[in-house]
Write a protein that holds these residues in place. Structure first.
Motif, mmCIF file in Angstrom:
data_model
loop_
_atom_site.group_PDB
_atom_site.id
_atom_site.type_symbol
_atom_site.label_atom_id
_atom_site.label_comp_id
_atom_site.label_asym_id
_atom_site.label_seq_id
_atom_site.Cartn_x
_atom_site.Cartn_y
_atom_site.Cartn_z
ATOM 1 N N ILE A 84 0.841 -1.199 0.000
ATOM 2 C CA ILE A 84 0.000 0.000 0.000
ATOM 3 C C ILE A 84 0.880 1.255 0.000
ATOM 4 C CG2 ILE A 84 -1.606 1.364 1.396
ATOM 5 C CD1 ILE A 84 -2.858 -1.368 2.251
ATOM 6 N N CYS A 85 1.910 1.270 0.839
ATOM 7 C CA CYS A 85 2.815 2.421 0.891
ATOM 8 C C CYS A 85 3.531 2.609 -0.443
ATOM 9 C CB CYS A 85 3.831 2.245 2.021
ATOM 10 S SG CYS A 85 3.116 2.373 3.671
ATOM 11 N N ALA A 86 3.967 1.515 -1.060
ATOM 12 C CA ALA A 86 4.626 1.605 -2.373
ATOM 13 C C ALA A 86 3.652 2.145 -3.419
ATOM 14 C CB ALA A 86 5.161 0.241 -2.786
ATOM 15 N N HIS A 87 2.388 1.732 -3.322
ATOM 16 C CA HIS A 87 1.364 2.232 -4.248
ATOM 17 C C HIS A 87 1.255 3.752 -4.144
ATOM 18 C CE1 HIS A 87 -2.572 2.822 -6.150
ATOM 19 N NE2 HIS A 87 -2.882 3.522 -5.074
ATOM 20 N N TYR A 88 1.147 4.268 -2.905
ATOM 21 C CA TYR A 88 0.992 5.708 -2.729
ATOM 22 C C TYR A 88 2.262 6.460 -3.114
ATOM 23 C CZ TYR A 88 -3.562 5.065 -0.657
ATOM 24 O OH TYR A 88 -4.876 4.747 -0.461
ATOM 25 N N ALA A 89 3.428 5.904 -2.842
ATOM 26 C CA ALA A 89 4.683 6.553 -3.239
ATOM 27 C C ALA A 89 4.755 6.682 -4.759
ATOM 28 C CB ALA A 89 5.882 5.761 -2.721
ATOM 29 N N SER A 90 4.392 5.618 -5.458
ATOM 30 C CA SER A 90 4.452 5.668 -6.921
ATOM 31 C C SER A 90 3.387 6.620 -7.484
ATOM 32 C CB SER A 90 4.292 4.276 -7.521
ATOM 33 O OG SER A 90 2.982 3.784 -7.305
ATOM 34 N N ALA A 91 2.226 6.671 -6.846
ATOM 35 C CA ALA A 91 1.162 7.568 -7.312
ATOM 36 C C ALA A 91 1.576 9.030 -7.159
ATOM 37 C CB ALA A 91 -0.130 7.293 -6.549
ATOM 38 N N VAL A 92 2.276 9.339 -6.059
ATOM 39 C CA VAL A 92 2.740 10.713 -5.849
ATOM 40 C C VAL A 92 3.767 11.085 -6.911
ATOM 41 C CG1 VAL A 92 4.117 12.158 -4.299
ATOM 42 C CG2 VAL A 92 2.262 10.791 -3.380
ATOM 43 N N PRO B 66 -0.311 -1.372 -8.356
ATOM 44 C CA PRO B 66 -1.645 -1.718 -7.864
ATOM 45 C C PRO B 66 -1.693 -1.821 -6.343
ATOM 46 C CG PRO B 66 -0.532 -3.686 -8.635
ATOM 47 C CD PRO B 66 0.374 -2.524 -8.956
ATOM 48 N N LEU B 67 -2.878 -1.586 -5.802
ATOM 49 C CA LEU B 67 -3.110 -1.862 -4.385
ATOM 50 C C LEU B 67 -3.228 -3.371 -4.217
ATOM 51 C CD1 LEU B 67 -5.677 0.928 -3.490
ATOM 52 C CD2 LEU B 67 -3.418 0.622 -2.485
ATOM 53 N N PRO B 68 -2.944 -3.889 -3.018
ATOM 54 C CA PRO B 68 -3.051 -5.341 -2.836
ATOM 55 C C PRO B 68 -4.493 -5.820 -2.983
ATOM 56 C CG PRO B 68 -2.613 -4.258 -0.742
ATOM 57 C CD PRO B 68 -2.519 -3.216 -1.807
ATOM 58 N N GLU B 69 -4.622 -7.035 -3.435
ATOM 59 C CA GLU B 69 -5.942 -7.659 -3.560
ATOM 60 C C GLU B 69 -6.528 -7.878 -2.168
ATOM 61 O OE1 GLU B 69 -7.640 -8.844 -6.385
ATOM 62 O OE2 GLU B 69 -6.146 -7.825 -7.622
ATOM 63 N N THR B 70 -7.807 -7.638 -2.031
ATOM 64 C CA THR B 70 -8.462 -7.933 -0.758
ATOM 65 C C THR B 70 -9.111 -9.303 -0.857
ATOM 66 O OG1 THR B 70 -10.484 -6.845 -1.471
ATOM 67 C CG2 THR B 70 -8.920 -5.520 -0.206
ATOM 68 N N SER B 71 -9.113 -10.000 0.252
ATOM 69 C CA SER B 71 -9.633 -11.373 0.238
ATOM 70 C C SER B 71 -11.064 -11.438 0.771
ATOM 71 C CB SER B 71 -8.707 -12.267 1.065
ATOM 72 O OG SER B 71 -8.609 -11.753 2.381
ATOM 73 N N GLY B 72 -11.787 -10.363 0.675
ATOM 74 C CA GLY B 72 -13.164 -10.366 1.149
ATOM 75 C C GLY B 72 -13.281 -9.822 2.562
ATOM 76 N N ARG B 73 -14.421 -10.020 3.131
ATOM 77 C CA ARG B 73 -14.735 -9.503 4.470
ATOM 78 C C ARG B 73 -13.916 -10.223 5.520
ATOM 79 N NH1 ARG B 73 -16.660 -7.657 8.813
ATOM 80 N NH2 ARG B 73 -18.781 -7.474 9.584
ATOM 81 N N THR B 74 -13.429 -9.462 6.483
ATOM 82 C CA THR B 74 -12.732 -10.046 7.633
ATOM 83 C C THR B 74 -13.431 -9.608 8.909
ATOM 84 O OG1 THR B 74 -11.173 -8.193 7.742
ATOM 85 C CG2 THR B 74 -10.490 -10.129 6.447
#
Length: 164
Positions: free
Chosen positions: A73-81, A89-97
Motif C-alpha cells: 500500500i505504501c509503495a502504491h501511494y509513493a508511486s502515485a505521488v 496496484p493496491l493489494p488484492e483484498t480477500s473479502g470480508r474479515t
C-alpha cells in the motif's frame, strides 16, 4: 524565418501573429515574459521536489512496516505521488474479515480473548484463515497489529469448538 518562404494563408497568419506579439512587444514585455517563464519553471521544480519528498516518506513507512500488504500500500501511494497517477496496484483484498469480538459473537457469544486463545492453540492465525492488520489499540492511542479472521477462519474455529 521558416514561415516566411511559405505563401499560404496559415503562413501569413503565423507571420502576423509573430509581428503582433513578439516584434511589436517592448523589451519590458519580453523581460516580463522571460520572468514569467522562469517563475513557472521554478514552481514546477518546487512541485517535483515536494512530490519526491512525499514519496520518500511513503517509502520510509513501507520499510518500517512488517506487514507485506501495508508495504505494498505504501509503495502504491509513493508511486502515485511520483507519477501523478496510479502506477502500482493496491493489494488484492480477500473479502470480508472479522475481529475476534465479531467472531466470538458469531460463534455463540464467546469472548474475544477465548477466540484468540483457541486460534493460537490450534494454529489458526495463518494466511489461509485471515490476515494481520494494523488497528488502533482500544486502550491507548497506539496502532497495534491485530488478527482479522476470514470466513474460512470462522469455520475452522467452529470445528474446533465442536470438537471440544
Amino acid at each position: 524565418m521558416l514561415v516566411k518562404s511559405f505563401t499560404d494563408d496559415l503562413a501569413w497568419a503565423v507571420q502576423r501573429q509573430l509581428v503582433n506579439t513578439y516584434f511589436r512587444s517592448t523589451p519590458e514585455h519580453r523581460r516580463k515574459a522571460a520572468q514569467d517563464t522562469a517563475k513557472a519553471v521554478l514552481a514546477e521544480a518546487k512541485l517535483n521536489n515536494s512530490r519526491a519528498r512525499l514519496a520518500s516518506e511513503w517509502r520510509k513507512l513501507a520499510e518500517l512496516n512488517p506487514i507485506p500488504e501495508y508495504r505494498q500500500i505504501c509503495a502504491h501511494y509513493a508511486s502515485a505521488v511520483m507519477a501523478g497517477k496510479e502506477a502500482l496496484p493496491l493489494p488484492e483484498t480477500s473479502g470480508r474479515t472479522y475481529t475476534a469480538k465479531e467472531v466470538g459473537e458469531i460463534l455463540g457469544g464467546i469472548s474475544a480473548n477465548m477466540v484468540g486463545r483457541l486460534a493460537n492453540e490450534h494454529h489458526v492465525k495463518t494466511p489461509e484463515y485471515g490476515v494481520e492488520v494494523w488497528d488502533k489499540s482500544p486502550h491507548s492511542a497506539k496502532q497495534v497489529p491485530t488478527w482479522r479472521y476470514n470466513e474460512k477462519g470462522i469455520e475452522r474455529l467452529r470445528e474446533i469448538l465442536n470438537m471440544s
